[in-house]
Design a protein around this motif. Structure first.
Motif, mmCIF file in Angstrom:
data_model
loop_
_atom_site.group_PDB
_atom_site.id
_atom_site.type_symbol
_atom_site.label_atom_id
_atom_site.label_comp_id
_atom_site.label_asym_id
_atom_site.label_seq_id
_atom_site.Cartn_x
_atom_site.Cartn_y
_atom_site.Cartn_z
ATOM 1 N N THR A 68 4.196 10.087 -7.195
ATOM 2 C CA THR A 68 5.263 10.448 -8.131
ATOM 3 C C THR A 68 4.700 10.629 -9.527
ATOM 4 O OG1 THR A 68 6.861 9.229 -6.810
ATOM 5 C CG2 THR A 68 7.484 9.724 -9.079
ATOM 6 N N ARG A 69 3.851 9.709 -9.947
ATOM 7 C CA ARG A 69 3.232 9.808 -11.265
ATOM 8 C C ARG A 69 2.422 11.103 -11.406
ATOM 9 N NH1 ARG A 69 0.534 5.567 -10.891
ATOM 10 N NH2 ARG A 69 2.249 4.191 -11.420
ATOM 11 N N GLU A 70 1.671 11.455 -10.362
ATOM 12 C CA GLU A 70 0.881 12.693 -10.394
ATOM 13 C C GLU A 70 1.785 13.920 -10.505
ATOM 14 O OE1 GLU A 70 -1.688 12.775 -7.008
ATOM 15 O OE2 GLU A 70 -2.741 10.956 -7.623
ATOM 16 N N ARG B 47 0.828 -1.205 0.000
ATOM 17 C CA ARG B 47 0.000 0.000 0.000
ATOM 18 C C ARG B 47 0.865 1.259 0.000
ATOM 19 N NH1 ARG B 47 -4.253 0.233 4.566
ATOM 20 N NH2 ARG B 47 -5.256 -1.264 3.190
ATOM 21 N N ALA B 48 1.897 1.283 0.830
ATOM 22 C CA ALA B 48 2.778 2.446 0.900
ATOM 23 C C ALA B 48 3.545 2.613 -0.407
ATOM 24 C CB ALA B 48 3.749 2.305 2.071
ATOM 25 N N GLU B 49 3.995 1.513 -0.982
ATOM 26 C CA GLU B 49 4.719 1.593 -2.252
ATOM 27 C C GLU B 49 3.805 2.101 -3.369
ATOM 28 O OE1 GLU B 49 7.278 -1.317 -5.202
ATOM 29 O OE2 GLU B 49 6.710 -2.032 -3.220
ATOM 30 N N ARG B 50 2.576 1.620 -3.398
ATOM 31 C CA ARG B 50 1.615 2.071 -4.408
ATOM 32 C C ARG B 50 1.312 3.553 -4.246
ATOM 33 N NH1 ARG B 50 -2.962 -0.473 -3.016
ATOM 34 N NH2 ARG B 50 -1.888 -2.445 -3.317
ATOM 35 N N ARG B 51 1.149 3.997 -2.995
ATOM 36 C CA ARG B 51 0.860 5.413 -2.730
ATOM 37 C C ARG B 51 2.031 6.286 -3.193
ATOM 38 N NH1 ARG B 51 -0.432 5.196 2.633
ATOM 39 N NH2 ARG B 51 1.731 5.521 3.214
ATOM 40 N N THR B 52 3.244 5.843 -2.937
ATOM 41 C CA THR B 52 4.427 6.589 -3.373
ATOM 42 C C THR B 52 4.498 6.664 -4.887
ATOM 43 O OG1 THR B 52 5.618 5.896 -1.398
ATOM 44 C CG2 THR B 52 6.941 6.651 -3.251
ATOM 45 N N GLU B 53 4.273 5.546 -5.553
ATOM 46 C CA GLU B 53 4.315 5.519 -7.016
ATOM 47 C C GLU B 53 3.228 6.411 -7.619
ATOM 48 O OE1 GLU B 53 6.517 4.135 -9.071
ATOM 49 O OE2 GLU B 53 7.689 3.462 -7.350
ATOM 50 N N GLN C 279 3.076 14.142 -14.057
ATOM 51 C CA GLN C 279 2.021 14.586 -14.972
ATOM 52 C C GLN C 279 1.756 16.078 -14.810
ATOM 53 O OE1 GLN C 279 -1.159 11.906 -14.002
ATOM 54 N NE2 GLN C 279 -0.415 10.306 -15.403
ATOM 55 N N ALA C 280 1.753 16.572 -13.575
ATOM 56 C CA ALA C 280 1.530 17.995 -13.338
ATOM 57 C C ALA C 280 2.673 18.817 -13.923
ATOM 58 C CB ALA C 280 1.393 18.265 -11.840
ATOM 59 N N GLU C 281 3.900 18.353 -13.755
ATOM 60 C CA GLU C 281 5.048 19.066 -14.314
ATOM 61 C C GLU C 281 5.004 19.048 -15.840
ATOM 62 O OE1 GLU C 281 8.452 21.360 -14.130
ATOM 63 O OE2 GLU C 281 7.195 20.710 -12.471
ATOM 64 N N ASP C 282 4.608 17.934 -16.409
ATOM 65 C CA ASP C 282 4.507 17.818 -17.862
ATOM 66 C C ASP C 282 3.435 18.771 -18.399
ATOM 67 O OD1 ASP C 282 5.234 16.692 -20.361
ATOM 68 O OD2 ASP C 282 3.435 15.424 -20.290
ATOM 69 N N ALA C 283 2.286 18.830 -17.724
ATOM 70 C CA ALA C 283 1.226 19.735 -18.143
ATOM 71 C C ALA C 283 1.667 21.189 -18.026
ATOM 72 C CB ALA C 283 -0.029 19.495 -17.287
ATOM 73 N N LYS C 284 2.387 21.511 -16.973
ATOM 74 C CA LYS C 284 2.897 22.868 -16.763
ATOM 75 C C LYS C 284 3.878 23.245 -17.871
ATOM 76 C CE LYS C 284 5.636 25.307 -13.338
ATOM 77 N NZ LYS C 284 6.297 25.171 -12.037
ATOM 78 N N ASN C 285 4.736 22.316 -18.254
ATOM 79 C CA ASN C 285 5.696 22.573 -19.334
ATOM 80 C C ASN C 285 4.994 22.741 -20.684
ATOM 81 O OD1 ASN C 285 7.906 22.558 -17.653
ATOM 82 N ND2 ASN C 285 8.344 20.397 -17.974
#
Length: 61
Positions: A45-47, A36-42, A50-56
């Protein structure tokens, strides 16, 4: 003369590697994350990526 010397040095030669192996095993077993903790971290990170990519893309980079 004894095989590993006498006194404290002989004890250290025998007990030291055993303690080192036990410490490494303990650290390896206790350094794991739950699924659960590993999934939450992944997911977080993915979010962020994606936010940085959208900002760029908005900035035209």
């Amino acid at each position: 003369m004894a095989l590993f010397g006498s006194g404290i040095w002989g004890v250290l030669v025998i007990v030291g590697p055993i303690l080192l192996a036990a410490a490494i095993a303990w650290a390896a077993l206790n350094n794991r994350q739950s699924k659960r903790a590993e999934r939450r971290t992944e997911d977080a990170t993915r979010e962020l990526y994606q936010a940085e990519d959208a900002k760029n893309k908005e900035a035209g980079r």
